[in-house]
Motif scaffolding. Structure first.
Motif, PDB file in Angstrom:
ATOM      1  N   MET A  77       0.844  -1.183   0.000  1.00 19.68           N
ATOM      2  CA  MET A  77       0.000   0.000   0.000  1.00 19.68           C
ATOM      3  C   MET A  77       0.884   1.238   0.000  1.00 19.68           C
ATOM      4  N   VAL A  78       0.402   2.235  -0.672  1.00 22.44           N
ATOM      5  CA  VAL A  78       1.093   3.513  -0.752  1.00 22.44           C
ATOM      6  C   VAL A  78       0.515   4.435   0.316  1.00 22.44           C
ATOM      7  N   ARG A  79       1.384   5.163   0.980  1.00 23.27           N
ATOM      8  CA  ARG A  79       0.956   6.117   2.006  1.00 23.27           C
ATOM      9  C   ARG A  79       0.055   7.178   1.392  1.00 23.27           C
ATOM     10  N   ASP A  80      -0.911   7.653   2.145  1.00 28.56           N
ATOM     11  CA  ASP A  80      -1.861   8.647   1.638  1.00 28.56           C
ATOM     12  C   ASP A  80      -1.181   9.960   1.254  1.00 28.56           C
ATOM     13  N   SER A  81      -0.119  10.332   1.940  1.00 31.30           N
ATOM     14  CA  SER A  81       0.555  11.609   1.666  1.00 31.30           C
ATOM     15  C   SER A  81       1.502  11.529   0.465  1.00 31.30           C
ATOM     16  N   ILE A  82       1.638  10.352  -0.140  1.00 33.83           N
ATOM     17  CA  ILE A  82       2.543  10.149  -1.270  1.00 33.83           C
ATOM     18  C   ILE A  82       1.717  10.051  -2.550  1.00 33.83           C
ATOM     19  N   SER A  83       2.102  10.834  -3.574  1.00 40.58           N
ATOM     20  CA  SER A  83       1.391  10.741  -4.857  1.00 40.58           C
ATOM     21  C   SER A  83       1.854   9.488  -5.608  1.00 40.58           C
ATOM     22  N   THR A  84       1.131   9.131  -6.641  1.00 34.96           N
ATOM     23  CA  THR A  84       1.505   7.936  -7.407  1.00 34.96           C
ATOM     24  C   THR A  84       2.846   8.146  -8.113  1.00 34.96           C
ATOM     25  N   GLY A  85       3.101   9.332  -8.584  1.00 38.38           N
ATOM     26  CA  GLY A  85       4.390   9.632  -9.222  1.00 38.38           C
ATOM     27  C   GLY A  85       5.546   9.487  -8.243  1.00 38.38           C
ATOM     28  N   GLN A  86       5.349   9.981  -7.031  1.00 40.61           N
ATOM     29  CA  GLN A  86       6.389   9.842  -6.010  1.00 40.61           C
ATOM     30  C   GLN A  86       6.589   8.379  -5.630  1.00 40.61           C
ATOM     31  N   ALA A  87       5.505   7.629  -5.579  1.00 43.27           N
ATOM     32  CA  ALA A  87       5.612   6.209  -5.242  1.00 43.27           C
ATOM     33  C   ALA A  87       6.380   5.452  -6.320  1.00 43.27           C
ATOM     34  N   VAL A  88       6.114   5.761  -7.577  1.00 38.48           N
ATOM     35  CA  VAL A  88       6.858   5.127  -8.669  1.00 38.48           C
ATOM     36  C   VAL A  88       8.333   5.507  -8.573  1.00 38.48           C
ATOM     37  N   ALA A  89       8.617   6.781  -8.302  1.00 33.90           N
ATOM     38  CA  ALA A  89      10.009   7.231  -8.183  1.00 33.90           C
ATOM     39  C   ALA A  89      10.730   6.519  -7.040  1.00 33.90           C
ATOM     40  N   VAL A  90      10.052   6.335  -5.921  1.00 40.10           N
ATOM     41  CA  VAL A  90      10.654   5.622  -4.786  1.00 40.10           C
ATOM     42  C   VAL A  90      10.979   4.187  -5.180  1.00 40.10           C
ATOM     43  N   GLU A  91      10.050   3.520  -5.837  1.00 37.13           N
ATOM     44  CA  GLU A  91      10.284   2.129  -6.254  1.00 37.13           C
ATOM     45  C   GLU A  91      11.395   2.037  -7.293  1.00 37.13           C
ATOM     46  N   VAL A  92      11.463   3.006  -8.204  1.00 40.08           N
ATOM     47  CA  VAL A  92      12.537   3.016  -9.209  1.00 40.08           C
ATOM     48  C   VAL A  92      13.891   3.141  -8.524  1.00 40.08           C
ATOM     49  N   VAL A  93      14.023   4.082  -7.612  1.00 38.01           N
ATOM     50  CA  VAL A  93      15.302   4.315  -6.940  1.00 38.01           C
ATOM     51  C   VAL A  93      15.697   3.124  -6.071  1.00 38.01           C
ATOM     52  N   LEU A  94      14.754   2.571  -5.327  1.00 33.55           N
ATOM     53  CA  LEU A  94      15.067   1.437  -4.458  1.00 33.55           C
ATOM     54  C   LEU A  94      15.491   0.213  -5.264  1.00 33.55           C
ATOM     55  N   THR A  95      14.789  -0.072  -6.346  1.00 29.91           N
ATOM     56  CA  THR A  95      15.149  -1.217  -7.179  1.00 29.91           C
ATOM     57  C   THR A  95      16.463  -0.968  -7.896  1.00 29.91           C
ATOM     58  N   LEU A  96      16.682   0.256  -8.356  1.00 24.84           N
ATOM     59  CA  LEU A  96      17.927   0.600  -9.025  1.00 24.84           C
ATOM     60  C   LEU A  96      19.124   0.353  -8.115  1.00 24.84           C
ATOM     61  N   GLN A  97      19.046   0.804  -6.871  1.00 22.31           N
ATOM     62  CA  GLN A  97      20.173   0.607  -5.955  1.00 22.31           C
ATOM     63  C   GLN A  97      20.390  -0.867  -5.639  1.00 22.31           C
ATOM     64  N   VAL A 103      -3.574   0.335  -6.841  1.00 22.04           N
ATOM     65  CA  VAL A 103      -2.273   0.958  -7.118  1.00 22.04           C
ATOM     66  C   VAL A 103      -1.193  -0.103  -7.365  1.00 22.04           C
ATOM     67  N   HIS A 104      -1.622  -1.282  -7.702  1.00 15.99           N
ATOM     68  CA  HIS A 104      -0.672  -2.386  -7.883  1.00 15.99           C
ATOM     69  C   HIS A 104       0.282  -2.148  -9.050  1.00 15.99           C
ATOM     70  N   TRP A 105      -0.146  -1.390 -10.042  1.00 15.67           N
ATOM     71  CA  TRP A 105       0.699  -1.106 -11.192  1.00 15.67           C
ATOM     72  C   TRP A 105       1.991  -0.408 -10.780  1.00 15.67           C
ATOM     73  N   ILE A 106       1.959   0.351  -9.710  1.00 14.94           N
ATOM     74  CA  ILE A 106       3.163   1.043  -9.217  1.00 14.94           C
ATOM     75  C   ILE A 106       4.251   0.038  -8.891  1.00 14.94           C
ATOM     76  N   PHE A 107       3.865  -1.092  -8.339  1.00 17.32           N
ATOM     77  CA  PHE A 107       4.833  -2.094  -7.900  1.00 17.32           C
ATOM     78  C   PHE A 107       5.307  -2.981  -9.048  1.00 17.32           C
TER      79      PHE A 107
END
Length: 148
Positions: free
Chosen positions: A1-21, A79-83
């Motif tokens: 689940m994505v936090r309510d204060s996080i937009s979908t774009g920010q959630a995608v960016a977080v997942e991109v950066v975490l997976t990249l590292q 919001v499963h597409w984000i993951f």
């Protein structure tokens, strides 16, 4: 689940950066060109840091399979597409960064395509054998000349 204060774009960016590292860490720690200790320890540390940072924002998937199981059990796919988009994009970016910027390989395009098709060993063996035969015949010719 994505936090309510996080937009979908920010959630995608977080997942991109975490997976990249994480993928960069896996590539660097398992690359035979790099001298390293235990890849398992380095990868585990990378996963732990990624999860500690990302769990606040998105629950830190870093892997589509890791988020698919809980989504099936809970039955929420809004919001499963984000993951899927985030980790897949991060993995592709990590591969490009590692292979073309950080540690580029000197293979030609034909060699890379052979590896992709799975025929790299066949071409390598085929390319080595004629050279050996040629050098063997040259050594035999010089032996024959010295004898005769």
């Amino acid at each position: 689940m994505v936090r309510d204060s996080i937009s979908t774009g920010q959630a995608v960016a977080v997942e991109v950066v975490l997976t990249l590292q994480m993928v960069l860490c896996v590539f660097a720690s398992t690359d035979s060109r790099q001298a390293s200790g235990s890849p398992a320890t380095v990868i585990a540390a990378s996963m732990a840091v990624g999860h500690l940072i990302g769990i606040y924002f998105t629950g830190c998937s870093m892997n589509p399979a890791r988020s698919f199981g809980p989504a099936v059990i809970v039955g929420k796919f809004t919001v499963h597409w984000i993951f899927w988009v985030g980790p897949l994009t991060g993995a592709v970016l990590a591969s490009l960064i590692y292979n073309f910027i950080l540690f580029p390989d000197t293979k030609t395009l034909a060699q890379r395509l052979a590896i992709l098709k799975g025929t790299a060993e066949v071409e390598k063996v085929a390319g080595v054998e004629p050279q050996k035969r040629e050098s063997e015949s040259n050594s035999r010719d010089t032996e024959m000349e010295s004898v005769g």
